[in-house]
Design an enzyme around this catalytic site. Structure first.
Site, PDB file in Angstrom:
ATOM      1  N   GLY A  38      -1.504  -6.461   0.656  1.00 38.97           N
ATOM      2  CA  GLY A  38      -0.466  -7.130  -0.104  1.00 38.97           C
ATOM      3  C   GLY A  38       0.703  -6.214  -0.334  1.00 38.97           C
ATOM      4  O   GLY A  38       0.629  -4.999  -0.085  1.00 38.97           O
TER       5      GLY A  38
ATOM      6  N   SER B 179       3.835  -4.125  -2.340  1.00 40.86           N
ATOM      7  CA  SER B 179       3.837  -3.171  -3.442  1.00 40.86           C
ATOM      8  C   SER B 179       3.828  -3.896  -4.775  1.00 40.86           C
ATOM      9  O   SER B 179       4.513  -4.895  -4.966  1.00 40.86           O
ATOM     10  CB  SER B 179       5.083  -2.280  -3.339  1.00 40.86           C
ATOM     11  OG  SER B 179       5.156  -1.404  -4.423  1.00 40.86           O
ATOM     12  N   GLY B 180       3.032  -3.385  -5.712  1.00 43.94           N
ATOM     13  CA  GLY B 180       2.959  -3.985  -7.036  1.00 43.94           C
ATOM     14  C   GLY B 180       2.004  -5.141  -7.142  1.00 43.94           C
ATOM     15  O   GLY B 180       1.975  -5.833  -8.165  1.00 43.94           O
TER      16      GLY B 180
ATOM     17  N   GLY C 196      -1.258  -5.077  -7.318  1.00 42.55           N
ATOM     18  CA  GLY C 196      -2.393  -4.787  -8.199  1.00 42.55           C
ATOM     19  C   GLY C 196      -3.617  -4.286  -7.478  1.00 42.55           C
ATOM     20  O   GLY C 196      -4.722  -4.313  -8.024  1.00 42.55           O
TER      21      GLY C 196
ATOM     22  N   GLU D  82      -5.899   3.514   0.984  1.00 43.60           N
ATOM     23  CA  GLU D  82      -5.002   3.886   2.076  1.00 43.60           C
ATOM     24  C   GLU D  82      -5.507   5.130   2.789  1.00 43.60           C
ATOM     25  O   GLU D  82      -4.815   6.150   2.913  1.00 43.60           O
ATOM     26  CB  GLU D  82      -3.586   4.089   1.558  1.00 43.60           C
ATOM     27  CG  GLU D  82      -3.025   2.830   0.926  1.00 43.60           C
ATOM     28  CD  GLU D  82      -1.556   2.940   0.599  1.00 43.60           C
ATOM     29  OE1 GLU D  82      -0.973   3.989   0.900  1.00 43.60           O
ATOM     30  OE2 GLU D  82      -1.010   1.982   0.045  1.00 43.60           O
TER      31      GLU D  82
END
Length: 671
Positions: free
Chosen positions: A419, A421-422, A424, A548
């Site tokens: 998804g 950035s930000g 969750g 990541e």
């Protein structure tokens, strides 16, 4: 990496996209800004009574040593008190034409005995002081490392370091130069006053009147010394926090040409520390000079009035000389009492700052394990995960990070979180590790609510690889076995092979015993990442969390690590936050998150067919042709790049570029 913010610590100068910067306007002040010293500090009541209780608590284990040191101080004081009397006998013997050998030998013996006993007593007390500092530091470090992550996130590392170093050092001065020396000074003061009273009560009354008047002035100064000491210690912590901020981003500072600005910032913090230190020195000097003035005024008064009494025949000359000697003996004790009082005020200021940390909430204590015991929860069957209607925010004044998040991670195999950035995603890992507790919903690991797991057992069942892949100062071996210190050499070699670290070990002359430097400076970013993965694998986790994991690997090593992850997924559960979708295209299940919600879940092929955002993410990484991806202009457009456009896939391109290639591949998939 396109603005990744989830994993950063609050207070590091970056506003987290998910609200991870918990500290608000008040919280970001940190615990170093202890205020004026009147009332409790910003973390709650470190009152004067509580500070004294904590201060005396440090000396409780050393009661016997303190008593022994006090006895030695008493003996040294008695030897000192005998000297004026012995000096009087020398003068009387000289006036009566008697032999001086006995009185002189007695005076010499008193000098030598007092000096020897005093020196030994000083050593005993200094040793006790070092023990107190050692105990305080161990206790404080123990407390700090058991604090909740949410508390540490809003604190300043430099200020915490100041509390462990400079604040605890003040405790030694409190007990050696402060309390214990003051006890010795009281012995000397009381003894001198008794002897002066035996010689001439009127002269003693004159002396005491002067001392009481000046003592009242000193008493008025003491509260100001404590307030100034609190502010001075807080300013030292602030300076440490500013310097730590610079050192943590040392290369960024240099690359940005910001040396002069940061030097000025540290210099300004140092100036504030100096100014507050000068304030302490000012009030301390007033207290010290008051004691000196009192002694001088008393000497002048005794000399004048005593001389008149000698002239009238009411007092012998030898008695006046002995009285004056005792008066001089008062100077040192009074000075020591004033110094001790100022030391105690500084110590109370330090104890208040230490107590602020002691009052912070800590995690539950882990059960002690024997050297041969395996960590609880390791080596068992793979564990599944269930998020059900989870809601979470990092603070009451922070935005919501998770809104009704629900998804399932089956036991065994690989599941991926993707998804923009930000979304969750990293917060999912923080909640699984119970770095934070969710406010609503249920999070279960292996069918058991995470809040019902003993914390040590829960974390032992999880292997966690952070995106930044921290490497500690020490040897390569120490970093690899950090989470599993009892691992066998065979397991170590197996994991080195899995993570393709054998070549790295062979390249270093000292092999596994090679020092990797501060924060692993001797290793490349990809090597640090593989070390972190190997460290997690050596723990044999039931659930492996990879944040990541391939973000700093080149294409060749990424492909190899994908093979490693696939192999590991056959033995345990792997939950991956994907930086590159190529890492997770073969995952059994992919969960797509956006704006704190789960918007879709399925396989790579299912999501390409059914989810617009996932197709967009795939298009930006050349995993599908540009014409296959519908590019909306809404909130989740991949256009976070320089011009806001989606990068089209080159015809036939199906392999992601190497790390650090075009730089476009991460515009919308970093977490």
């Amino acid at each position: 990496m396109g603005g990744r913010q989830e994993g950063r610590r609050p207070g590091d100068g970056h506003a987290g996209a998910e609200g991870t910067r918990v500290a608000g306007t008040e919280a970001t002040k940190g615990i170093g800004e202890a205020g004026s010293g009147e009332g409790p500090g910003p973390l709650g009541g470190a009152g004067r009574v509580g500070s004294w209780r904590l201060l005396l608590g440090y000396v409780r284990p050393y009661r016997g040593v303190l008593a022994f040191g006090g006895v030695l101080s008493l003996v040294s004081s008695l030897a000192g008190l005998a000297m004026p009397l012995l000096a009087k006998t020398v003068i009387d013997a000289f006036g009566e034409q008697r032999s001086l050998a006995g009185p002189v030998l007695g005076l010499t013996a008193a000098v030598i005995l007092g000096a020897a006993v005093g020196a030994f007593g000083r050593y005993v007390l200094e040793r006790m002081g070092e023990g107190i500092v050692f105990s305080a530091r161990r206790s404080l470090v123990d407390r700090m490392l058991r604090l909740r992550v949410s508390e540490v996130d809003r604190l300043k590392p430099g200020d915490l370091l100041s509390r462990v170093t400079s604040d605890t050092t003040l405790l030694r001065a409190v007990f050696t130069d402060g309390i214990v020396e003051s006890v010795g000074a009281v012995f000397m003061l009381v003894g001198a006053i008794v002897m002066m009273a035996l010689m001439d009560g009127f002269l003693l009354l004159v002396t005491l009147v002067i001392l009481v008047l000046v003592g009242g002035l000193v008493g008025l100064v003491m509260p100001r010394i404590q307030r100034a000491s609190v502010e001075a210690q807080a300013s030292v912590g602030e300076m440490g926090a500013v310097l730590d901020r610079v050192l943590q981003a040392f290369r960024t500072v240099k690359a940005s040409g910001a040396e002069d600005r940061e030097i000025a910032a540290v210099g300004e913090a140092a100036r504030r520390a100096r100014d507050r230190g000068v304030a302490v020195a000012w009030w301390t000097s007033i207290a010290g000079i008051s004691a000196w003035v009192a002694a001088q005024l008393a000497f002048v008064a005794v000399l004048g009035i005593g001389g008149a009494r000698v002239a009238s025949g009411a007092l012998e000359v030898s008695s006046l000389i002995a009285f004056l000697l005792y008066l001089f003996y008062l100077v040192a004790p009074v000075g020591q009492l004033v110094q001790g009082a100022t030391q105690v005020q500084g110590g109370l200021a330090a104890v208040r700052r230490i107590r602020e940390v002691e009052e912070l909430p800590v995690e539950e204590a882990a059960a002690q394990r024997g050297p041969g015991d395996a960590a609880p929860g390791t080596g068992a069957a793979p564990a599944g995960v269930v998020f059900e209607n989870v809601a979470f925010r990092y603070g009451d004044d922070r935005p919501v990070v998770h809104r009704d998040v629900s998804f399932t991670v089956p036991a065994g195999g690989m599941t991926a979180l993707v998804g923009p950035s930000g979304a969750g995603k990293s917060t999912v890992f923080a909640l699984l590790e119970r770095f934070y507790d969710h406010q609503a919903g249920t999070i279960a690991v292996d069918g058991r609510d995470v809040r019902e797991w003993p914390l040590a057992e829960l974390r032992a069942a999880l292997g966690y690889v952070e995106q930044d892949a921290p490497v500690l100062d020490g040897t390569l071996r120490e970093n690899l076995v950090f989470a599993a210190p009892d691992v066998t050499e065979a397991d170590l070699r197996r994991v080195l092979g899995l993570t393709r670290l054998e070549g790295l070990v062979a390249r270093f002359p000292e092999g596994l015993e090679t020092k990797v430097g501060h924060r692993g400076v001797m290793l490349s970013g990809g090597e640090r990442q593989r070390v972190a993965i190997a460290r997690a694998l050596l723990r044999r986790p039931r659930l492996l969390l990879l944040d990541e994991a391939t973000s700093q690997l080149d294409a060749v090593n990424e492909l190899r690590l994908r093979e490693v992850i696939a192999e590991v997924a056959r033995e345990t559960t792997v939950l991956v936050i994907a930086h590159r979708l190529s890492t997770v295209t073969r995952a059994e299940r992919i969960v797509v998150m956006e704006a704190g919600r789960v918007r879709a879940a399925g396989t790579h092929e299912e999501l390409l067919a059914g989810d617009e955002l996932y197709r967009e993410l795939a298009a930006t990484q050349f995993l599908v042709a540009a014409e296959d991806a519908t590019v909306p202009t809404g909130e989740h457009s991949a256009g976070e790049g320089a011009a806001g456009e989606v990068v089209p896939a080159a015809e036939g391109a199906a392999v992601p570029s190497a790390a650090g290639g075009t730089g476009r591949e991460s515009v919308s998939v970093d977490s």
